[in-house]
Design a protein around this motif. Structure first.
Motif, short mmCIF file in Angstrom:
data_model
loop_
_atom_site.label_atom_id
_atom_site.label_comp_id
_atom_site.label_asym_id
_atom_site.label_seq_id
_atom_site.Cartn_x
_atom_site.Cartn_y
_atom_site.Cartn_z
N GLY A 10 -8.83 3.48 4.76
CA GLY A 10 -9.64 2.68 5.68
C GLY A 10 -10.38 3.56 6.67
O GLY A 10 -10.29 4.79 6.64
N ARG A 32 -3.10 0.90 -2.01
CA ARG A 32 -2.99 0.39 -3.38
C ARG A 32 -3.58 1.37 -4.39
O ARG A 32 -3.12 1.48 -5.53
CB ARG A 32 -3.69 -0.97 -3.48
CG ARG A 32 -2.92 -2.10 -2.81
CD ARG A 32 -3.52 -3.45 -3.12
NE ARG A 32 -2.74 -4.53 -2.54
CZ ARG A 32 -3.00 -5.82 -2.70
NH1 ARG A 32 -4.06 -6.18 -3.42
NH2 ARG A 32 -2.23 -6.74 -2.15
N ASP A 37 1.96 -0.67 -2.59
CA ASP A 37 1.64 -1.99 -2.06
C ASP A 37 2.49 -2.20 -0.82
O ASP A 37 3.70 -2.46 -0.91
CB ASP A 37 1.93 -3.07 -3.10
CG ASP A 37 1.44 -4.46 -2.68
OD1 ASP A 37 1.54 -4.78 -1.48
OD2 ASP A 37 0.97 -5.20 -3.55
N SER A 58 -3.05 0.55 8.87
CA SER A 58 -3.38 -0.45 7.86
C SER A 58 -4.26 -1.55 8.45
O SER A 58 -4.09 -1.96 9.60
CB SER A 58 -2.09 -1.07 7.29
OG SER A 58 -1.27 -1.59 8.32
N PRO A 61 -6.72 -7.41 5.03
CA PRO A 61 -7.78 -7.85 4.11
C PRO A 61 -8.38 -9.18 4.56
O PRO A 61 -7.75 -9.95 5.31
CB PRO A 61 -7.04 -8.01 2.78
CG PRO A 61 -5.78 -7.20 2.92
CD PRO A 61 -5.42 -7.29 4.37
#
Length: 248
Positions: A10, A32, A37, A58, A61
């Motif tokens: 990211g 991923r 995961d 993180s 989504p």
């Protein structure tokens, strides 16, 4: 040292990966695309073997509940991290998330902070303001034809490269076991003017419509509650400098 970066593909996570690698650390990307995961916990235990510190950058989504996402990710990291002997977890959070927790994204970050504090591994919460790229996000998400809505908001945007470096700084240091000082950009900006500046720098066309968002988030945006505190650490790159680099 061996550093794992959750969300290492990211925006902020990739910067942390680059900085850690440049400093000679052994870097593990938890994403991923690398077979991990974080929500389901698949591959996390294997990836954290020998890891000294974890940076959790993180991102949620689209169309996923932020609170559920961050609680699941934190549970995976803390459970596998404790078993692997991880000594420090650094969490990227948002300045002022506790002042507008009814907004789903901010509520999710606050839940992440609490879950980390309860996770049993020494930790550091690293709150930062929005990145300079937030102007682009607002332009793209608020568009309807040639009209682009931009919230009336006081903000103090920071360079994401400086955020990445700060996360690695924390990973290299002793845990705070709480919140570190806020981190923001060098000066306060108007979000509406930021979006206008982005439009001009990117050579785009469209009319920007200032809007006042309702509720707790809107009030916090306008009254300065989402600005870094008086004891905050500040970055160096201004939004104007970011725009100049965009034009180059």
């Amino acid at each position: 040292m061996r550093i794992a970066v959750a969300g290492g593909t990211g925006r902020a996570g990739a910067q942390a990966v680059a900085v850690a690698g440049a400093r000679g650390h052994d870097v593990v990307v938890l994403a991923r695309s690398t077979g991990v995961d974080l929500v389901r916990g698949t591959g996390v235990a294997e990836a954290l073997v020998g890891v000294d510190a974890v940076i959790d950058a993180s991102g949620v989504p689209a169309k996923v509940d932020p609170t559920g996402f961050h609680r699941a990710v934190t549970s995976s990291l803390m459970t596998a991290g404790a078993a692997a002997g991880v000594r420090h977890v650094v969490v990227l959070s948002i300045v002022g998330c506790d002042r507008a927790a009814s907004y789903a994204l901010y509520g999710g970050k606050l839940a992440q902070e609490h879950a980390t504090a309860d996770g049993g591994i020494p930790f550091t919460i690293a709150r930062t303001t929005q990145f300079h790229e937030f102007a682009r996000q607002v332009w793209e998400s608020g568009g309807l034809g040639l009209l682009h809505a931009a919230p009336r908001a006081r903000t103090q945007p920071v360079a994401v490269s400086e955020v990445g470096a700060r996360l690695v700084d924390f990973a290299e240091s002793e845990p705070v076991n709480g919140r570190a000082r806020d981190f923001g950009g060098p000066r306060e900006e108007s979000l509406v003017e930021m979006v206008r500046g982005y439009r001009e720098a990117a050579g785009l066309r469209g009319t920007i419509v200032p809007v006042s968002l309702p509720g707790e988030l809107g009030r916090a945006q306008r009254d300065g509650s989402l600005l870094p505190g008086p004891d905050a650490d500040l970055g160096t790159q201004t939004f104007a400098e970011w725009l100049a680099a965009l034009r180059a």
